[in-house]
Design a protein around this motif. Structure first.
Motif: not given
Length: 260
Positions: A57, A61, A63, A142
């Motif tokens: 995750a 987050l 990218n 995510p």
């Protein structure tokens, strides 16, 4: 007392399934068998998957590409488990793929050296997991993708308990035999808690259809794998138990990726 006993079993399951440090007090007076401890395997599996899921995750987050995030999460998981189940999958692939009779297959599986079947199987298994996780990350947010990892971790640990209990030990002096067969009540609890955890994590993250498809894929793959092991080896080993976890987790992730 019941809750304390279950927490003790969870701690012992974490110690067995991973390299996470567990206080020695949980093993005082313990004879080393896992007949009751297996009831906590699904919860322990979800706890083991927490750091990889958080890594996935966080990477998404920040990218990272879905494939890079997937491989990062797998790397964290391998560090936590010491590639315990991957080692079982590799040895099982060498034994079942190497040909010969039951005795020859068991001898190959006991050999610590990795063969061509085992090496190829590990590459394919990690690649399939990474591809499925990346596909999920492309279709879901995510956090939802991360919770899918928790669900498949719990489900696959429940089904490895089922495989363990469905077959007798293939070796009388093997590690699996010394650990004992799962108690019926513990097996039932493992299966029920694995299903409950899967539903809790999957339904908010994905669709009902994807959830049903993933659970069916995991159950069918466990059944097919166990039937094949029964024909070839006549019973389970520690390696086939670990291999069952890998097979069912990959099946569940692949089904989720295709149905999401």
């Amino acid at each position: 007392m019941i809750l304390r006993d279950f927490l003790t079993d969870t701690a012992r399951a974490l110690a067995f399934l991973s390299r996470l440090p567990v206080p020695s007090r949980f093993f005082e007076g313990h004879d080393g068998t896992l007949s009751r401890t297996v009831r906590a395997f699904p919860l322990a599996g979800a706890l083991i998957a927490l750091p990889p899921a958080a890594t996935l995750a966080a990477a998404l987050l920040l990218n990272a590409t879905p494939l890079l995030a997937a491989f990062l999460s797998i790397a964290v998981l391998l560090a936590i488990t010491g590639a315990l189940h991957e080692d079982g999958l590799s040895d099982t692939a060498d034994g079942l793929g190497g040909g010969g009779d039951r005795a020859r297959a068991l001898a190959i599986m006991k050999d610590s050296r990795i063969g061509s079947y085992g090496a190829v199987t590990i590459v394919v298994a990690i690649g399939m997991r990474a591809a499925a996780i990346a596909e999920l990350a492309s279709a879901l947010p995510p956090v939802a993708t991360a919770t899918c990892l928790l669900a498949t971790a719990a489900t696959s640990r429940a089904l490895m308990v089922w495989h363990w209990s469905a077959l007798p030990p293939a070796r009388a002096d093997g590690i699996a035999a010394s650990a004992g067969l799962p108690e019926p009540a513990s097996r039932h609890m493992a299966l029920m808690s694995g299903l409950l955890l899967a539903l809790v994590f999957l339904l908010p993250a994905s669709s009902l259809l994807a959830t049903v498809v993933a659970l069916l894929a995991a159950a069918l793959s466990a059944s097919a794998f166990t039937a094949h092991v029964r024909r070839r080896l006549g019973g389970h080993t520690g390696d086939t138990i670990g291999a069952c976890q890998q097979v069912t987790e990959i099946a569940a992730l692949a089904a989720l990726a295709m149905a999401a």
